[in-house]
Design an enzyme around this catalytic site. Structure first.
Site, PDB file in Angstrom:
ATOM      1  N   ASP A   8       3.367   8.653  -0.160  1.00 49.11           N
ATOM      2  CA  ASP A   8       3.715   7.524  -1.019  1.00 49.11           C
ATOM      3  C   ASP A   8       3.444   7.906  -2.465  1.00 49.11           C
ATOM      4  OD1 ASP A   8       4.161   6.243   1.352  1.00 49.11           O
ATOM      5  OD2 ASP A   8       2.398   4.929   1.228  1.00 49.11           O
ATOM      6  N   ASP A 130       9.087  -4.795   8.273  1.00 43.38           N
ATOM      7  CA  ASP A 130       7.639  -4.979   8.209  1.00 43.38           C
ATOM      8  C   ASP A 130       7.322  -6.370   8.733  1.00 43.38           C
ATOM      9  OD1 ASP A 130       7.614  -2.525   6.826  1.00 43.38           O
ATOM     10  OD2 ASP A 130       7.942  -3.559   4.922  1.00 43.38           O
TER      11      ASP A 130
END
Length: 239
Positions: A8, A130
């Site tokens: 990330d 998600d």
């Protein structure tokens, strides 16, 4: 099972968030290009790279960096963060990216995302959903996990019969090293047999990987903090 080591990026630096909170980020010293080279040296065939700044802003922020990484990377990249247009996606493919991940847009603009799938094919687009499990039902979150869509995972997945890859994250497990939500992943495997499911969130040990019965697993914090090695994970998974 394919192991996707996760990287990330915020401001060009490698970080990990806890439960998606931008105010709870750990920064690592690794150079992104060197990290990808190390992933490949460990035997990984893919890496999962996220433009966190782009995900937060809802528009590309680090796509120049990601394109440069893709051109030089010794393994295939699956990239996420801020993709909203066909032009942005095409640019990634032109740079050599293997798959582009589409998240909140799949909830908010399904017609647009179905167009991406029709144009590029189900093997080039990964849907990322998600969820928060509320009263036993996985509810899809959007806007960087700050909003609930009010729709279940099953409702959203049903919009995309042509999808072939689904990255499924239990928000409550992400970055917490608490173990994956095996029950959710097993249920998804039964209900969505036409998609290759990538388990995301909570992987903390080789035992977690041994228990997973998914096509792929995103492994992030456990790698960066040395709880498992990528070599061990790849050897265990066979990919």
């Amino acid at each position: 099972m394919i192991i996707y080591p996760a990287m990330d990026l915020m401001g060009g630096r490698v970080v990990r968030l806890a439960q998606g909170r931008f105010d709870d980020a750990t920064t690592y010293a690794a150079d992104p290009a060197e990290a990808l080279a190390q992933f490949a040296a460990a035997g990984a065939l893919w890496a999962h790279v996220v433009d966190l700044d782009g995900a937060r802003a809802g528009t590309p922020v680090q796509h120049d960096l990601i394109a440069d990484l893709a051109r030089a990377a010794p393994l295939r990249l699956q990239v996420a963060g801020g993709f909203r247009t066909g032009e942005q996606i095409a640019r990634m493919f032109d740079a050599g990216v293997g798959r582009v991940v589409i998240g909140s847009l799949a909830v908010k603009q399904p017609d647009l995302v179905r167009g991406f799938l029709a144009e590029h094919g189900g093997d080039r687009i990964t849907l990322s959903l998600d969820v928060r499990v509320i009263d036993g039902t996985p509810i899809v979150a959007t806007a960087g996990w700050t909003e609930d869509s009010g729709r279940s995972l099953w409702d959203i997945a049903a919009l995309y019969p042509e999808a072939r890859h689904l990255l499924l994250t239990d928000i409550g497990r992400d970055g917490m090293l608490a173990g994956p939500n095996f029950e959710l992943l097993e249920d998804a495997g039964r209900r969505l047999p036409h998609v290759a499911i990538q388990a995301s969130g909570g992987v903390s040990s080789l035992d977690d990987l041994k228990r997973l019965d998914t096509d792929g697993a995103i492994v992030g914090k456990a790698l960066w903090e040395g709880r498992i090695t990528l070599e061990e994970a790849v050897n265990l998974a066979g990919a």
